[in-house]
Design a protein around this motif. Sequence first.
Motif, PDB file in Angstrom:
ATOM      1  N   CYS A  10       0.831  -1.205   0.000  1.00  0.00           N
ATOM      2  CA  CYS A  10       0.000   0.000   0.000  1.00  0.00           C
ATOM      3  C   CYS A  10       0.864   1.254   0.000  1.00  0.00           C
ATOM      4  O   CYS A  10       0.607   2.200  -0.738  1.00  0.00           O
ATOM      5  N   SER A  25      -4.442   0.968  -6.309  1.00  0.00           N
ATOM      6  CA  SER A  25      -5.423  -0.112  -6.348  1.00  0.00           C
ATOM      7  C   SER A  25      -6.332   0.021  -5.130  1.00  0.00           C
ATOM      8  O   SER A  25      -5.858   0.077  -3.996  1.00  0.00           O
ATOM      9  N   GLU A  26      -7.623   0.077  -5.351  1.00  0.00           N
ATOM     10  CA  GLU A  26      -8.573   0.233  -4.255  1.00  0.00           C
ATOM     11  C   GLU A  26      -8.466  -0.908  -3.243  1.00  0.00           C
ATOM     12  O   GLU A  26      -8.696  -0.726  -2.055  1.00  0.00           O
ATOM     13  N   ASN A  27      -8.079  -2.087  -3.701  1.00  0.00           N
ATOM     14  CA  ASN A  27      -7.945  -3.248  -2.812  1.00  0.00           C
ATOM     15  C   ASN A  27      -6.790  -3.099  -1.830  1.00  0.00           C
ATOM     16  O   ASN A  27      -6.783  -3.769  -0.797  1.00  0.00           O
ATOM     17  N   ASP A  28      -5.806  -2.257  -2.134  1.00  0.00           N
ATOM     18  CA  ASP A  28      -4.640  -2.088  -1.272  1.00  0.00           C
ATOM     19  C   ASP A  28      -4.807  -0.963  -0.257  1.00  0.00           C
ATOM     20  O   ASP A  28      -3.952  -0.783   0.596  1.00  0.00           O
TER      21      ASP A  28
END
Length: 79
Positions: A49, A69-72
């Motif tokens: 992140c 990345s939204e997931n991170d």
Amino acid sequence: MRTLITFQNKSIPVYFNQENKQPMQKTLRLLSSALEHKISNGKRAIQKCLHSLISIEIVNGEAILHSRSENDSLALSLY
């Protein structure tokens, strides 16, 4: 309110909401300290992140770290 910090030779915008009770300078010192500690001692997910960090949002005692990345993206407690 918005300010910029330098982290890993990049300028990262830091956004504050009006509800923060702590002084901005103290919060920025805590944030910088936490980021430096996590980049060297954090787990792989946190380091991933931090390497793709695009902005930070301070909400009360937490820093919401937004990455490419939204997931991170994740939340980091400052206090």
